[in-house]
Write an enzyme that holds these catalytic residues in place. Structure first.
Site, PDB file in Angstrom:
ATOM      1  N   LYS A 206       0.831  -1.208   0.000  1.00  0.00           N
ATOM      2  CA  LYS A 206       0.000   0.000   0.000  1.00  0.00           C
ATOM      3  C   LYS A 206       0.864   1.256   0.000  1.00  0.00           C
ATOM      4  CE  LYS A 206      -3.605  -0.096   2.665  1.00  0.00           C
ATOM      5  NZ  LYS A 206      -4.506   0.000   3.846  1.00  0.00           N
ATOM      6  N   GLU A 212      10.329  -5.811   3.521  1.00  0.00           N
ATOM      7  CA  GLU A 212      10.477  -7.137   2.921  1.00  0.00           C
ATOM      8  C   GLU A 212      10.031  -7.129   1.455  1.00  0.00           C
ATOM      9  OE1 GLU A 212       9.193  -7.812   7.293  1.00  0.00           O
ATOM     10  OE2 GLU A 212       8.748  -6.421   5.651  1.00  0.00           O
ATOM     11  N   GLY A 267      -4.831  -4.883   5.763  1.00  0.00           N
ATOM     12  CA  GLY A 267      -4.059  -5.852   4.986  1.00  0.00           C
ATOM     13  C   GLY A 267      -4.612  -7.258   5.022  1.00  0.00           C
ATOM     14  N   ARG A 268      -5.006  -7.736   6.217  1.00  0.00           N
ATOM     15  CA  ARG A 268      -5.468  -9.121   6.315  1.00  0.00           C
ATOM     16  C   ARG A 268      -6.897  -9.293   5.836  1.00  0.00           C
ATOM     17  NH1 ARG A 268      -4.373  -6.721  10.955  1.00  0.00           N
ATOM     18  NH2 ARG A 268      -5.913  -6.477  12.617  1.00  0.00           N
ATOM     19  N   GLU A 353      -3.646 -11.797  14.487  1.00  0.00           N
ATOM     20  CA  GLU A 353      -3.242 -10.399  14.349  1.00  0.00           C
ATOM     21  C   GLU A 353      -4.393  -9.474  14.719  1.00  0.00           C
ATOM     22  OE1 GLU A 353      -0.050  -9.002  11.433  1.00  0.00           O
ATOM     23  OE2 GLU A 353      -1.874  -8.235  10.492  1.00  0.00           O
ATOM     24  N   HIS A 384      -2.695 -38.272  11.360  1.00  0.00           N
ATOM     25  CA  HIS A 384      -1.470 -39.038  11.596  1.00  0.00           C
ATOM     26  C   HIS A 384      -0.366 -38.159  12.179  1.00  0.00           C
ATOM     27  CE1 HIS A 384      -2.841 -42.746   9.548  1.00  0.00           C
ATOM     28  NE2 HIS A 384      -3.595 -41.886   8.896  1.00  0.00           N
ATOM     29  N   LYS A 512      10.014  -4.665  14.203  1.00  0.00           N
ATOM     30  CA  LYS A 512      10.467  -3.944  13.003  1.00  0.00           C
ATOM     31  C   LYS A 512      11.393  -2.782  13.379  1.00  0.00           C
ATOM     32  CE  LYS A 512       6.320  -4.722  10.152  1.00  0.00           C
ATOM     33  NZ  LYS A 512       5.213  -4.030   9.453  1.00  0.00           N
TER      34      LYS A 512
END
Length: 548
Positions: A206, A212, A267-268, A353, A384, A512
């Protein structure tokens, strides 16, 4: 602002918990043949069966009263109205506007945002169609065969999960790849699979400043220019999902290929926006809009259904019941569909979050549990791996089973076996097996008396482990949209009840900030840190490989 523990419903639930905590679900089913039908709901072709929960009708009524006392209905209306319910950032929360299929205006600061939403959707449509029909070609004139989404967090998890879930709808000859980790291995492995001449990079940030994402984007840019021999190639092979026109242009991306986002899209919760461009390219815009339509159906249900019949509200209340009264600290999501293998990871971010908060809306530390640890894997792999703990461990872990009635890849008896396992696991968690039943089973198998005594305690299952089951007809764009939106609204309702803000994420900031301090110290002058941090930096400096 309501502290849930100060409500009449909370106090009543505490007393009710003492009454029901020792009840066993197998007895509730034996005493009430109509239980499953009464404690189930449908939405479209989705069946939500919540009958395998440690609740009675009284439990559900009290939980709904809690939602009412905490103002859930008012908060729902405020969200859809565009109020700035993300108060710590002063923002509206309107991912629902992105999938608004009706003609209802959505207002933010007295401005209807729907014209802009539709404008960007049309921009996405034109671009995706051009990629798919080959008219949007690369620098050498060759058609695009690979779309690489570069993002992180919601800009990666959402579109990655959706494209994986809907692989049967991919356009033949067009592949999607996702790069999120700043670890150079992630980008390097993807670049080994693609050719510069036919690859489109979508940079999802954005602000166009995310460390990153921009680190990966710059390395991808360098890779492309080196192979195609021209800076001009960048404009043909990169597009941006951003609001920072200046930074996008400086990168070399044509500003006409910048797809707008808004500050009311978290964002999410952003896969419904231009962040979904990779979805639209690989699946086609018609399937992307089916995804939106499925979510819109849930939005309308959530907005209008009575709380007692409201599926996301019921999901949320059951989570509060187990977390705050039974002491459960985690929640397992168990999709019995291989295409949903990234769905638990997607929900980890969406839930943890959002509701991994310890501070109330008033800025005080809460005295009750909030968001659970969310985890899971596709069945039958999980059976399993960790189902041993679910069945016989000391932790109470509520589970969500998700299974389609139809497979996208019918193959012999595979799907029948898969569905049988899903249904049976939910039943086994609920019913369990008493030690006496284990003894009888051993005797019938011919075990000796000593073997019966030795093995019966190990073969007993306590049962009474709660679960929900979501069964849908088939995993399609529309049904996936419904499923995602159900969980989104569940998370929101739980945040309302817990009196926390679900739509900020200040907890990701400190790491950060400190990374920016540590980074130059890895190769330059050391600062002052605790002895552990100092030791780690010094060890890295000593053993760091030379960087070309």
């Amino acid at each position: 602002m309501v502290d849930p523990t100060h409500t009449e419903a909370w106090r009543a639930l505490q007393a009710h918990y003492d009454e029901v905590r020792d009840m066993h679900m197998r007895d509730l089913f034996d005493e009430d043949p109509a239980r499953a039908g009464r404690l189930s709901s449908t939405l479209g072709d989705l069946l939500f069966d919540y009958s395998k929960n440690r609740v009675t009708d009284r439990s559900v009524s009290l939980l709904v009263e809690l939602a009412e006392e905490c103002g859930v209905r008012d908060w729902i209306e405020r969200m859809f109205a565009g109020d700035a319910i993300n108060a710590t950032e002063g923002r509206a929360v309107l991912h629902t506007a992105l999938r608004n299929r009706g003609d209802r205006p959505v207002m933010v600061h007295d401005v209807d945002v729907m014209p802009d939403v539709r404008r960007v959707l049309e921009q996405m449509r034109r671009f995706a169609e051009a990629v798919r029909d080959g008219s949007r070609a690369g620098h050498t004139g060759r058609a695009i065969t690979d779309v690489v989404n570069i993002g992180i967090g919601g800009s990666d998890l959402g579109p990655f999960m959706v494209t994986e879930a809907l692989r049967p709808y991919w356009k033949e000859g067009l592949r999607a790849h996702f790069v999120s980790n700043v670890d150079g291995t992630h980008l390097s492995e993807v670049l080994r699979e693609v050719r510069a001449e036919t690859t489109l990079f979508i940079v999802a940030s954005k602000t166009f400043t995310t460390q990153e994402t921009l680190t990966n984007a710059r390395s991808a840019r360098q890779w492309l220019v080196e192979r195609l021999g021209s800076e001009d190639a960048v404009a043909k092979h990169f597009v941006a999902l951003s609001t920072n026109r200046e930074a996008v242009t400086a990168f070399g991306i044509d500003p006409d290929n910048m797809f707008e986002l808004w500050d009311w899209v978290g964002g999410r919760y952003s896969l419904w926006s231009a962040i979904g461009l990779s979805i639209a390219c690989v699946l086609g815009m018609e399937h992307f809009e089916d995804l939106l339509a499925g979510a819109y159906e849930v939005d309308e249900h959530f907005r209008t259904a009575p709380l007692r019949e409201n599926i996301p509200v019921l999901m949320a209340l059951l989570g509060v019941w187990y977390g705050d009264f039974f002491g459960a600290t985690s929640h397992a999501v168990l999709p019995y569909d291989q295409y949903l293998h990234r769905f638990p990871a997607y929900l980890q971010q969406a839930d943890m979050e959002s509701n991994g908060k310890r501070t109330s809306r008033e800025g005080e530390v809460v005295a009750y549990g909030t968001g659970p640890i969310v985890w899971g894997e596709p069945g039958t792999n999980g059976q399993h791996a960790f189902f041993q703990l679910l069945h016989q461990g000391t932790h109470l872990v509520p589970c969500d089973f998700i299974v389609p009635a139809q497979s996208q890849n019918p193959l012999g008896q595979h799907h029948d076996i898969l569905v049988a396992n899903c249904i049976a696991q939910a039943e086994a968690l609920m019913r369990g097996k008493t030690e006496e039943e284990a003894r009888d089973e051993l005797r019938r198998s011919g075990a000796s008396k000593d073997q019966v005594v030795l093995l019966a305690p190990h073969k007993a299952f306590p049962g009474n482990r709660p679960s929900n089951t979501f069964m849908l007809e088939k995993l399609t764009p529309r049904t996936l949209g419904r499923l995602i939106a159900l969980y989104e609204h569940k998370i929101f309702v739980q945040g309302v009840i817990w009196n926390i803000y679900s739509f900020d994420q200040w907890g990701v900031e400190l790491g950060k900030q400190l990374a920016k301090v540590v980074l130059p110290e890895l190769t330059g002058q050391l600062g002052e840190h605790d002895s552990s941090t100092q030791q780690l930096i010094e060890y890295y400096r000593l053993h760091r490989e030379s960087v070309s």
